[in-house]
Design an enzyme around this catalytic site. Structure first.
Site, PDB file in Angstrom:
ATOM      1  N   TYR A 103       0.841  -1.203   0.000  1.00 45.42           N
ATOM      2  CA  TYR A 103       0.000   0.000   0.000  1.00 45.42           C
ATOM      3  C   TYR A 103       0.876   1.253   0.000  1.00 45.42           C
ATOM      4  O   TYR A 103       0.654   2.178  -0.802  1.00 45.42           O
ATOM      5  CB  TYR A 103      -0.904  -0.026   1.219  1.00 45.42           C
TER       6      TYR A 103
ATOM      7  N   ALA B 277       3.978   1.575  -0.990  1.00 47.58           N
ATOM      8  CA  ALA B 277       4.691   1.684  -2.262  1.00 47.58           C
ATOM      9  C   ALA B 277       3.780   2.209  -3.366  1.00 47.58           C
ATOM     10  O   ALA B 277       4.163   3.071  -4.166  1.00 47.58           O
ATOM     11  CB  ALA B 277       5.265   0.331  -2.647  1.00 47.58           C
TER      12      ALA B 277
ATOM     13  N   LYS C   7       1.052   4.035  -3.084  1.00 48.44           N
ATOM     14  CA  LYS C   7       0.650   5.421  -2.866  1.00 48.44           C
ATOM     15  C   LYS C   7       1.804   6.393  -3.111  1.00 48.44           C
ATOM     16  O   LYS C   7       1.589   7.521  -3.565  1.00 48.44           O
ATOM     17  CB  LYS C   7       0.086   5.578  -1.455  1.00 48.44           C
TER      18      LYS C   7
END
Length: 255
Positions: free
Chosen positions: A160, A162, A164
């Site tokens: 998550y 990475a 974002k």
């Protein structure tokens, strides 16, 4: 300052609940015609139906944004309904929970595919339409990232984080490349909000106490508070903003 979106057509991905639902309803209330996208047909139709019941215009479009062909269908269904496309809000996302040492490769890839590849596919497809058809009207793309991607790590959510972080970097290059077509691209970085994604954690008194210590405003965000910023970025009130990353987190992360 009145923020209105009459004669605009918007796609909001992942709009069946949480932040996406609030965003779709906010844009519709401001006059936009909204394609409510979700992978779950019941959720998408519920939100679209509530918009129509409130006097707005909306359709529900089921699509998995990690699939290029389904993304094409989402864009073309929207254009077939209203004949144009002016706004894209990349909100769809998932948050698998696993330590790095135990994470399955499929979990990692699925998160990257939905959260980051989906942003690429939708930005590319909608960017082409806006560049080719909108001329002086241009267009707007708003991405919903997370403070977990740019400011602080989030335990057991490496994929998550990475995805974002990648969204922010990708959006900046989109802003540079798309500026010549009058397309503005900005990213919102939310903190902790009252959504289905945080529901389980909100049942934990220790986690709530930790958040209250870390957030100077001493409360979690309401989805409409992100939707308000999205509306601003979609309107002419932000006409000289592109490539910006806007943090909405009650002061949890200060720069």
């Amino acid at each position: 300052m009145e923020l209105r979106l009459e004669n605009k057509v918007a796609i909001v991905t992942g709009a069946g609940q949480g932040l996406g639902e609030a965003i779709a309803k906010k844009l519709a209330a401001a006059g936009a015609r909204v394609a409510v996208n979700d992978i779950n047909p019941d959720r998408a139709e519920r939100v679209a139906g509530e918009i129509r019941a409130s006097g707005g215009e909306a359709i529900a479009v089921v699509a998995d944004v990690s699939n290029k062909f389904q993304c094409v269908g989402l864009v073309e269904t929207t254009r077939a309904q209203w004949g144009q496309l002016d706004i894209l809000v990349n909100n769809a996302g998932i948050e698998p929970v696993s330590s790095i040492l135990k994470m399955d490769e499929w979990e990692w890839q699925r998160c990257i595919d939905v959260n980051l590849k989906g942003v690429f596919l939708m930005s590319q497809l909608c960017g082409r339409v806006m560049a080719e058809e909108n001329k002086e009207r241009g267009g707007v793309i708003v991405n919903i990232s997370s403070i977990a991607g740019v400011e602080i790590p989030l335990m057991h959510r490496a994929a998550y984080c990475a995805s974002k972080a990648g969204m922010v970097g990708f959006a900046r290059e989109c802003a540079r490349e798309f500026a010549q077509y009058g397309i503005r691209v900005n990213t919102i970085v939310p903190g902790v909000f009252i959504t289905p994604m945080t529901e389980k954690a909100r049942q934990n008194p220790e986690m709530m106490a930790k958040w209250m210590r870390e957030i100077p405003m001493e409360r979690l965000g309401e989805p409409e508070e992100v939707a308000n910023v999205v509306l601003f970025l979609c309107s002419e009130a932000s006409s000289y903003m592109t490539g910006s990353t806007v943090t909405v987190d009650g002061g949890k992360v200060m720069r």
